[in-house]
Design a protein around this motif. Structure first.
Motif, mmCIF file in Angstrom:
data_model
loop_
_atom_site.group_PDB
_atom_site.id
_atom_site.type_symbol
_atom_site.label_atom_id
_atom_site.label_comp_id
_atom_site.label_asym_id
_atom_site.label_seq_id
_atom_site.Cartn_x
_atom_site.Cartn_y
_atom_site.Cartn_z
ATOM 1 N N GLN A 80 -17.354 -1.753 11.877
ATOM 2 C CA GLN A 80 -17.647 -2.285 13.233
ATOM 3 C C GLN A 80 -16.043 -2.633 13.769
ATOM 4 N N ARG A 85 -20.298 1.356 16.457
ATOM 5 C CA ARG A 85 -21.211 0.395 17.401
ATOM 6 C C ARG A 85 -22.689 0.829 17.032
ATOM 7 N N LYS A 86 -23.061 2.082 16.668
ATOM 8 C CA LYS A 86 -24.275 2.431 16.239
ATOM 9 C C LYS A 86 -24.420 3.632 15.319
ATOM 10 N N SER A 105 -26.119 -5.597 10.115
ATOM 11 C CA SER A 105 -24.881 -5.089 10.825
ATOM 12 C C SER A 105 -25.453 -4.080 11.679
ATOM 13 N N PHE A 106 -26.265 -3.067 11.769
ATOM 14 C CA PHE A 106 -26.466 -2.171 12.728
ATOM 15 C C PHE A 106 -27.960 -2.245 13.186
#
Length: 117
Positions: A80, A85-86, A105-106
């Protein structure tokens, strides 16, 4: 020569990454490492990804004494920090607590964890 190589490795490990990866594979490789007159087995966390253009990319290789969900949380946090981001899908083994760490986290990432028997 080693200082030059360390510089290259350091730059590679801290390079910026894509914001989105459709598929990420995570797993540890356990290797025997010689340190201070003893040989111990240590974990190398390996993160491989498929980019949107379908090219494969090694996002990172990280060394820790053992594999744990907490260790994976640290690795995901580092991704990150480097711009991820994804993630669409994470493929991993069935390490206890790993799915929770990935979700934290995601959020929204699908996790395809193979269950250990």
């Amino acid at each position: 020569m080693l200082d030059y190589l360390r510089e290259d490795v350091s730059q590679w490990l801290t390079r910026s990454l894509e914001a989105y990866y459709p598929i990420v594979f995570i797993d540890c490789v356990h290797m025997k490492i010689h340190r201070k007159r003893s040989v111990e087995t240590e974990a190398f966390y390996v993160v491989l990804a498929v980019r949107e253009d379908k090219r494969r990319e090694v996002l990172g290789i990280f060394n820790k004494p053992t594999e744990s969900a907490l260790g994976w949380g640290e690795m995901l946090a580092e991704l990150q920090e480097r711009g991820v981001r994804k993630i669409g899908l994470v493929c991993a083994d069935g390490l206890k607590g790993l799915e929770d760490v990935i979700s934290a986290s995601f959020p929204g990432t699908c996790c395809n964890a193979v269950r250990r028997i």
